[in-house]
Design a protein around this motif. Structure first.
Motif, PDB file in Angstrom:
ATOM      1  N   ALA A   1       4.036   3.348   6.808  1.00 34.07           N
ATOM      2  CA  ALA A   1       3.674   4.768   6.775  1.00 34.07           C
ATOM      3  C   ALA A   1       4.757   5.622   6.124  1.00 34.07           C
ATOM      4  N   GLU A   2       5.969   5.095   6.007  1.00 33.22           N
ATOM      5  CA  GLU A   2       7.074   5.846   5.419  1.00 33.22           C
ATOM      6  C   GLU A   2       7.230   5.614   3.921  1.00 33.22           C
ATOM      7  N   SER A   3       6.325   4.851   3.324  1.00 28.63           N
ATOM      8  CA  SER A   3       6.409   4.537   1.900  1.00 28.63           C
ATOM      9  C   SER A   3       6.202   5.783   1.044  1.00 28.63           C
ATOM     10  N   ASP A   4       7.009   5.894  -0.019  1.00 27.30           N
ATOM     11  CA  ASP A   4       6.890   7.017  -0.953  1.00 27.30           C
ATOM     12  C   ASP A   4       6.263   6.613  -2.278  1.00 27.30           C
ATOM     13  N   ALA A   5       6.251   5.334  -2.580  1.00 27.67           N
ATOM     14  CA  ALA A   5       5.643   4.825  -3.819  1.00 27.67           C
ATOM     15  C   ALA A   5       5.439   3.328  -3.653  1.00 27.67           C
ATOM     16  N   PHE A   6       4.466   2.790  -4.370  1.00 30.77           N
ATOM     17  CA  PHE A   6       4.243   1.348  -4.280  1.00 30.77           C
ATOM     18  C   PHE A   6       3.758   0.790  -5.606  1.00 30.77           C
TER      19      PHE A   6
END
Length: 122
Positions: A62-67
């Motif tokens: 949930a803390e991802s900023d980009a993938f």
């Protein structure tokens, strides 16, 4: 039966370092399949800016900023993956982490090398 082993390096600023907080910034990481097994499974690499929790083998998704998604990685193959943050980094950015196989779909011989060391920002 041997298992694959995905490894990720510390993030690095590839471009935009002159104005980290106001223009597009490109961050890169290196992902390696450190095994003799070619992966044909889809897996993700995520970038995290100032995550509130970092565990030895994971960061909450949930803390991802980009993938970025990879659909395969040959045995012994290394790929340099880049993420472009069009609006730059948030002004409060202190650290950038990366994680490979964030959805934990690949059973690996070691999971503790899936989270990078932080890139500390000054």
């Amino acid at each position: 039966m041997p298992l694959p082993d995905l490894v990720i390096t510390q993030p690095e600023i590839v471009s935009g370092q002159e104005q980290l907080f106001s223009t597009a910034v490109t961050v890169g990481v290196t992902v390696t399949n450190n095994s003799d097994i070619t992966l044909y499974n889809m897996f993700f690499i995520d970038l995290f800016i100032n995550p509130t929790e970092v565990f030895e083998d994971s960061i909450p998704l949930a803390e991802s900023d980009a993938f970025m998604m990879l659909t395969s990685l040959a045995a012994g193959e290394t790929r340099f993956i880049t993420f472009t943050l069009q609006n730059g980094l948030p002004r409060d950015a202190e650290a950038i982490y990366a994680m490979v196989d964030t959805a934990q779909v690949i059973e690996e011989s070691s999971e503790v090398n899936n989270v990078s060391a932080p890139l500390e920002l000054e």
